[in-house]
Design a protein around this motif. Structure first.
Motif, PDB file in Angstrom:
ATOM      1  N   VAL A 150       0.538  -1.049   0.428  1.00 12.62           N
ATOM      2  CA  VAL A 150      -0.123  -0.160   0.209  1.00 12.62           C
ATOM      3  C   VAL A 150       1.036   1.174  -0.190  1.00 12.62           C
ATOM      4  O   VAL A 150       0.973   1.534  -1.231  1.00 12.62           O
ATOM      5  CB  VAL A 150      -1.327   0.080   1.008  1.00 12.62           C
ATOM      6  CG1 VAL A 150      -1.699   1.299   1.475  1.00 12.62           C
ATOM      7  CG2 VAL A 150      -1.895  -1.202   1.036  1.00 12.62           C
ATOM      8  N   GLY A 151       2.063   1.711   1.213  1.00 14.13           N
ATOM      9  CA  GLY A 151       2.733   2.583   0.646  1.00 14.13           C
ATOM     10  C   GLY A 151       3.705   2.529  -0.687  1.00 14.13           C
ATOM     11  O   GLY A 151       4.219   4.131  -1.079  1.00 14.13           O
ATOM     12  N   TYR A 154       0.378   3.546  -3.518  1.00 11.47           N
ATOM     13  CA  TYR A 154      -0.467   4.941  -3.265  1.00 11.47           C
ATOM     14  C   TYR A 154       0.233   6.142  -2.138  1.00 11.47           C
ATOM     15  O   TYR A 154       1.496   5.758  -1.678  1.00 11.47           O
ATOM     16  CB  TYR A 154      -1.467   4.385  -2.442  1.00 11.47           C
ATOM     17  CG  TYR A 154      -2.811   3.687  -2.577  1.00 11.47           C
ATOM     18  CD1 TYR A 154      -3.464   4.504  -3.541  1.00 11.47           C
ATOM     19  CD2 TYR A 154      -2.510   2.171  -2.241  1.00 11.47           C
ATOM     20  CE1 TYR A 154      -4.486   3.593  -4.150  1.00 11.47           C
ATOM     21  CE2 TYR A 154      -3.541   1.236  -3.029  1.00 11.47           C
ATOM     22  CZ  TYR A 154      -4.012   2.375  -3.942  1.00 11.47           C
ATOM     23  OH  TYR A 154      -5.379   1.699  -4.367  1.00 11.47           O
ATOM     24  N   MET A 156       1.284   9.405  -0.338  1.00 11.84           N
ATOM     25  CA  MET A 156       1.346   9.499   1.043  1.00 11.84           C
ATOM     26  C   MET A 156      -0.452  10.140   1.567  1.00 11.84           C
ATOM     27  O   MET A 156      -1.534  10.006   2.327  1.00 11.84           O
ATOM     28  CB  MET A 156       1.713  11.194   2.132  1.00 11.84           C
ATOM     29  CG  MET A 156       1.121  11.005   2.778  1.00 11.84           C
ATOM     30  SD  MET A 156       3.314  12.097   3.606  1.00 11.84           S
ATOM     31  CE  MET A 156       3.032  13.458   2.670  1.00 11.84           C
ATOM     32  N   GLU A 158      -3.271   9.595  -0.345  1.00 15.56           N
ATOM     33  CA  GLU A 158      -4.059   8.464  -0.859  1.00 15.56           C
ATOM     34  C   GLU A 158      -3.592   6.940   0.817  1.00 15.56           C
ATOM     35  O   GLU A 158      -4.700   6.640   0.710  1.00 15.56           O
ATOM     36  CB  GLU A 158      -3.460   7.888  -1.905  1.00 15.56           C
ATOM     37  CG  GLU A 158      -3.913   8.807  -2.933  1.00 15.56           C
ATOM     38  CD  GLU A 158      -3.412   8.076  -4.283  1.00 15.56           C
ATOM     39  OE1 GLU A 158      -4.178   8.400  -4.949  1.00 15.56           O
ATOM     40  OE2 GLU A 158      -2.234   7.422  -4.414  1.00 15.56           O
ATOM     41  N   ARG A 159      -2.673   6.806   0.965  1.00 15.05           N
ATOM     42  CA  ARG A 159      -2.267   5.728   1.969  1.00 15.05           C
ATOM     43  C   ARG A 159      -3.326   6.288   3.613  1.00 15.05           C
ATOM     44  O   ARG A 159      -4.360   4.929   3.928  1.00 15.05           O
ATOM     45  CB  ARG A 159      -0.540   6.425   2.355  1.00 15.05           C
ATOM     46  CG  ARG A 159       0.153   5.449   1.633  1.00 15.05           C
ATOM     47  CD  ARG A 159       1.776   5.647   1.747  1.00 15.05           C
ATOM     48  NE  ARG A 159       2.583   5.650   0.904  1.00 15.05           N
ATOM     49  CZ  ARG A 159       3.533   6.285   1.395  1.00 15.05           C
ATOM     50  NH1 ARG A 159       3.878   7.404   2.055  1.00 15.05           N
ATOM     51  NH2 ARG A 159       4.241   6.338  -0.277  1.00 15.05           N
ATOM     52  N   GLN A 163      -6.066   3.422   4.804  1.00 11.07           N
ATOM     53  CA  GLN A 163      -5.839   2.439   5.228  1.00 11.07           C
ATOM     54  C   GLN A 163      -6.824   1.951   6.045  1.00 11.07           C
ATOM     55  O   GLN A 163      -7.233   1.293   6.449  1.00 11.07           O
ATOM     56  CB  GLN A 163      -4.670   3.860   6.116  1.00 11.07           C
ATOM     57  CG  GLN A 163      -2.912   3.395   5.939  1.00 11.07           C
ATOM     58  CD  GLN A 163      -2.399   2.353   6.422  1.00 11.07           C
ATOM     59  OE1 GLN A 163      -2.787   1.369   7.312  1.00 11.07           O
ATOM     60  NE2 GLN A 163      -1.105   2.831   5.927  1.00 11.07           N
ATOM     61  N   SER A 400      -3.305   4.870  12.357  1.00  5.12           N
ATOM     62  CA  SER A 400      -2.944   4.580  11.262  1.00  5.12           C
ATOM     63  C   SER A 400      -1.850   6.056  10.458  1.00  5.12           C
ATOM     64  O   SER A 400      -0.929   5.583   9.996  1.00  5.12           O
ATOM     65  CB  SER A 400      -4.245   4.746   9.852  1.00  5.12           C
ATOM     66  OG  SER A 400      -5.130   3.660  10.793  1.00  5.12           O
ATOM     67  N   VAL A 404       1.465   5.584   7.923  1.00  2.00           N
ATOM     68  CA  VAL A 404       1.836   6.152   7.031  1.00  2.00           C
ATOM     69  C   VAL A 404       3.604   7.384   7.693  1.00  2.00           C
ATOM     70  O   VAL A 404       3.758   7.004   5.903  1.00  2.00           O
ATOM     71  CB  VAL A 404       0.140   6.963   6.649  1.00  2.00           C
ATOM     72  CG1 VAL A 404       0.954   8.412   5.505  1.00  2.00           C
ATOM     73  CG2 VAL A 404      -0.449   6.544   6.413  1.00  2.00           C
ATOM     74  N   GLN A 407       6.315   4.948   7.059  1.00  2.00           N
ATOM     75  CA  GLN A 407       6.607   4.715   5.158  1.00  2.00           C
ATOM     76  C   GLN A 407       6.956   5.988   4.464  1.00  2.00           C
ATOM     77  O   GLN A 407       7.601   5.410   3.808  1.00  2.00           O
ATOM     78  CB  GLN A 407       5.243   4.110   4.794  1.00  2.00           C
ATOM     79  CG  GLN A 407       4.873   2.683   5.287  1.00  2.00           C
ATOM     80  CD  GLN A 407       3.388   2.235   4.902  1.00  2.00           C
ATOM     81  OE1 GLN A 407       2.469   2.933   4.221  1.00  2.00           O
ATOM     82  NE2 GLN A 407       3.636   0.794   4.451  1.00  2.00           N
ATOM     83  N   SER A 408       6.358   7.108   5.156  1.00  2.00           N
ATOM     84  CA  SER A 408       6.260   8.212   3.531  1.00  2.00           C
ATOM     85  C   SER A 408       7.808   9.231   4.493  1.00  2.00           C
ATOM     86  O   SER A 408       8.518   9.831   3.760  1.00  2.00           O
ATOM     87  CB  SER A 408       5.495   9.333   3.961  1.00  2.00           C
ATOM     88  OG  SER A 408       3.786   8.802   3.625  1.00  2.00           O
ATOM     89  N   THR A 419       7.871  -0.747   7.913  1.00  2.00           N
ATOM     90  CA  THR A 419       6.544  -0.645   8.165  1.00  2.00           C
ATOM     91  C   THR A 419       6.994  -1.949   9.219  1.00  2.00           C
ATOM     92  O   THR A 419       6.354  -2.325  10.197  1.00  2.00           O
ATOM     93  CB  THR A 419       5.788  -1.588   6.705  1.00  2.00           C
ATOM     94  OG1 THR A 419       6.220  -0.241   5.849  1.00  2.00           O
ATOM     95  CG2 THR A 419       5.040  -1.833   7.366  1.00  2.00           C
TER      96      THR A 419
END
Length: 503
Positions: A150-151, A154, A156, A158-159, A163, A400, A404, A407-408, A419
Motif C-alpha cells: 500500500v505504501g 499510493y 501519502m 491516499e494512504r 488504511q 494509521s 503513513v 512509510q513516508s 513498516t
C-alpha cells in the motif's frame, strides 16, 4: 534503481510497480487505478486471511479440545502463533527491501495456507500447535507486506484512506470470525475453520498476478547471524512475557533465566547489526524521530488493545452476565470505530499535520478509557460498548497516521524495514499488555483469595468485578502515555526524493 514502471521510452520511476505504456507518467497521475484496485483487493484478501484467523478459532476451542484432548496445552494455540508472527515481521521486512514485496507476500500466503491445511488434518493437540506455528510464520509476512505494498502504490495523501479499507477488513473479521467459527464447530467440523483459508488464499494469489513488480537484482549478503539472534532473543522475550505469572512465577528461576538469556541474545544482535553489511533490522531505525514516534504509538496501542480484547468480553460474560456472542459484540465496538477514524485520518493529517492528528487520537483514547472506568456491575451492554467504540476511534487516529508517517519518511529500499519495525512494536506491545494486565488481575484476585489464584469459575463476582476494574484503570494510565508519543511526532513528514537508504 530498485523498482520502477516500465514505460514506452524505457524510463524508470522509483516506487511504482505496474507495467504500462506511456511516455509521461507521474506518481500522482499514473492512470493505473484499474490496476491498483485489483492489487489492493489482493492485499485485503491476504490480510483477511490473517484477520479472520485471529478470531475464528476462539469460539471453537471447546470442540477442538473435545476432539484432540490436550486441554492444558490449548493456550499455546494462540501463544505460538503470536510468537512466530511477531519475531519474523522485521526479518520479512528486510527481505522485501532486497527481493521485492511480491515474492515475500506469496511466500507468506503459501506458508499460511499450507499451515492451515496441516491444521485441518491435525491428529493431536501437539501437532495442531506445531502447525499453528507454521501459520504464524506466514502471517508474519502477510501483514507487513500488505501495508508495505500500500505504501508503494499510493501517495501519502491516499494512504490514510486506504488504511481505512485495511482496517475495515479487521472490523469485518471481528464480526464474521467468531460467528463462522461457531457455525463450523456446531454444524460441520472445527477443521473447516482452517480449510476455509484455502480458497481465500488462492484468490489472493490469483489477484496478485496484477502486481507487476520490477526489482533490480543486486548481490547482497544475508545477515543470518542477526536473523537468528533476533528470532531467538525475541521468542524468549515474548515467551517470558506471555507465560510469566501464568505457567511460572515472575520471580521464579525459569522466568529469570528466560529473560536473562533473551537480553544476552538481543545484546548480541545489536553487536552483530553494527557490523553487518546488510543488517536485518538496521540500527538507524532507532535513531529516526518519525520512526520512534510511530513505533511508540504502535507499542502503546498494542498494550491497550490487548487489555480490551482480553478483559472486556470477560467482564461482559462473568460480571454483567451476557453470553459469549454479546460479549464479542461489545468488543466489536472497538473494531468498528478504528476503520471509521482511519478512513478520515488522511484528511486530518494533511490539514492539521501528523502531530496534531495523533494527539487528537490520544485524547480520544484517553476519553474512552475514562468512560470505561464508569462501567460497573449493573452497567448495560451499550454502556460497555460505547467506551470500546470511542477507544477504537482513538486507535485509528494514532495507528494509521503513524504507519503513513513511517512509510513516508523513507524511500523504497527502506520501506519494508520501516513498516516491519512499526508492526513489530505493536506485537511486542501486545505481549507486554498481556503480561501487565494478567499480573494486575491475578495480583488483585490472589490478594483477596488467600494468596492463590483460583480458576475463573471459582472467583466470586464480588472479587472479579473490582479485579477487572483495576485492569481498566491500568488501561487508562497507558492511554495517557499515548499523549507523549504524539509529542514525539513531527508536524509534517517529507517523502524522500532521492535514493535515500535510511542513514
Amino acid at each position: 534503481m530498485p523498482l520502477g514502471i516500465h514505460c514506452g521510452n524505457d524510463q524508470r520511476l522509483p516506487a511504482l510497480v505496474f507495467t504500462v505504456t506511456s511516455t509521461t507518467i507521474s506518481r500522482r497521475d499514473i492512470g493505473l487505478r484499474s490496476e491498483r484496485g485489483p492489487v489492493l483487493l489482493a492485499v485485503m484478501l491476504s490480510i483477511g486471511l490473517v484477520a479472520i484467523d485471529t478470531t475464528i478459532l476462539a469460539t471453537a476451542v471447546p470442540s477442538v479440545v473435545e476432539d484432540l484432548g490436550g486441554f492444558a496445552q490449548f493456550p499455546w494455540l494462540f501463544s505460538v502463533y503470536l510468537l512466530t508472527t511477531a519475531v519474523t515481521v522485521p526479518i520479512y521486512g528486510k527481505l522485501a527491501d532486497v527481493l521485492g514485496r511480491k515474492p515475500v507476500m506469496l511466500l507468506g500466503i503459501f506458508l499460511f495456507v499450507g499451515g492451515s491445511v496441516l491444521c485441518g488434518f491435525a491428529w493431536s493437540m501437539t501437532g495442531l500447535i506445531v502447525f499453528r506455528a507454521i501459520q504464524g510464520l506466514g502471517a508474519g509476512a502477510v501483514q507487513p507486506m500488505g501495508m508495505t505494498i500500500v505504501g508503494d502504490i499510493y501517495t501519502m495523501e491516499e494512504r490514510a484512506k486506504v488504511q481505512g479499507y485495511i482496517a475495515s477488513v479487521w472490523a469485518m473479521a471481528s464480526l464474521v470470525g467468531p460467528t463462522l467459527g461457531g457455525v463450523f464447530a456446531d454444524y460441520l467440523s472445527w477443521r473447516w475453520i482452517f480449510f476455509v483459508n484455502v480458497p481465500i488464499g488462492l484468490a489472493a494469489v490469483w489477484m496478485l498476478r496484477r502486481f507487476d513488480e520490477r526489482v533490480e537484482r543486486r548481490r547482497t549478503s544475508v545477515d543470518w547471524a542477526g536473523a537468528l539472534l533476533l528470532t531467538a532473543g525475541g521468542v524468549l522475550l515474548l515467551l517470558g512475557m506471555l507465560e510469566g505469572g501464568q505457567r511460572w512465577a515472575w520471580d521464579s528461576g525459569t522466568s529469570i533465566a528466560i529473560f536473562a538469556v533473551s537480553v544476552v541474545l538481543l545484546a548480541g544482535f545489536v553487536a552483530v547489526e553494527r557490523r553487518a553489511a546488510e543488517p536485518v533490522l538496521p540500527l538507524w531505525v532507532f535513531r529516526r524521530r518519525v520512526l520512534n514516534a510511530a513505533a511508540a504509538g504502535s507499542f502503546l496501542v498494542g498494550c491497550v488493545m490487548l487489555g480490551l480484547s482480553s478483559y472486556v468480553p470477560l467482564y461482559a460474560q462473568h460480571v454483567l452476565g451476557h453470553g459469549a456472542v454479546v460479549a464479542g459484540l461489545a468488543l466489536a465496538g472497538m473494531t468498528v470505530g478504528w476503520p471509521i477514524a482511519a478512513s478520515q485520518a488522511g484528511r486530518l493529517f494533511l490539514t492539521l499535520g501528523f502531530r496534531a492528528t495523533v494527539g487528537l487520537g490520544a485524547v480520544i483514547t484517553v476519553l474512552g478509557a475514562l468512560l470505561l472506568l464508569t462501567v460497573g456491575p449493573d452497567a448495560s451492554f451499550w454502556h460497555l460498548t460505547l467506551p470500546c467504540f470511542v477507544m477504537g476511534l482513538g486507535f485509528g487516529l494514532v495507528a494509521s497516521p503513524g504507519v503513513v508517517a513511517a512509510q513516508s519518511s523513507v524511500d523504497w529500499r527502506s520501506r519494508g524495514v520501516a513498516t516491519g519495525a512499526n508492526m513489530f512494536a505493536r506485537s511486542v506491545g501486545s505481549a507486554v499488555g498481556v503480561a501487565v494486565f494478567g499480573a494486575v488481575a491475578n495480583a488483585y484476585v490472589a490478594d483477596r483469595s488467600g494468596g492463590r489464584v483460583p480458576s475463573l469459575e471459582q472467583v466470586p463476582a464480588g472479587v472479579l468485578a473490582p479485579a477487572l476494574h483495576t485492569v481498566f484503570v491500568v488501561s487508562a494510565a497507558i492511554s495517557v502515555a499515548l499523549l507523549g508519543s504524539a509529542l514525539l511526532m513531527p508536524k509534517r513528514v517529507s517523502e524522500p526524493s532521492g535514493e535515500v537508504t535510511g542513514e
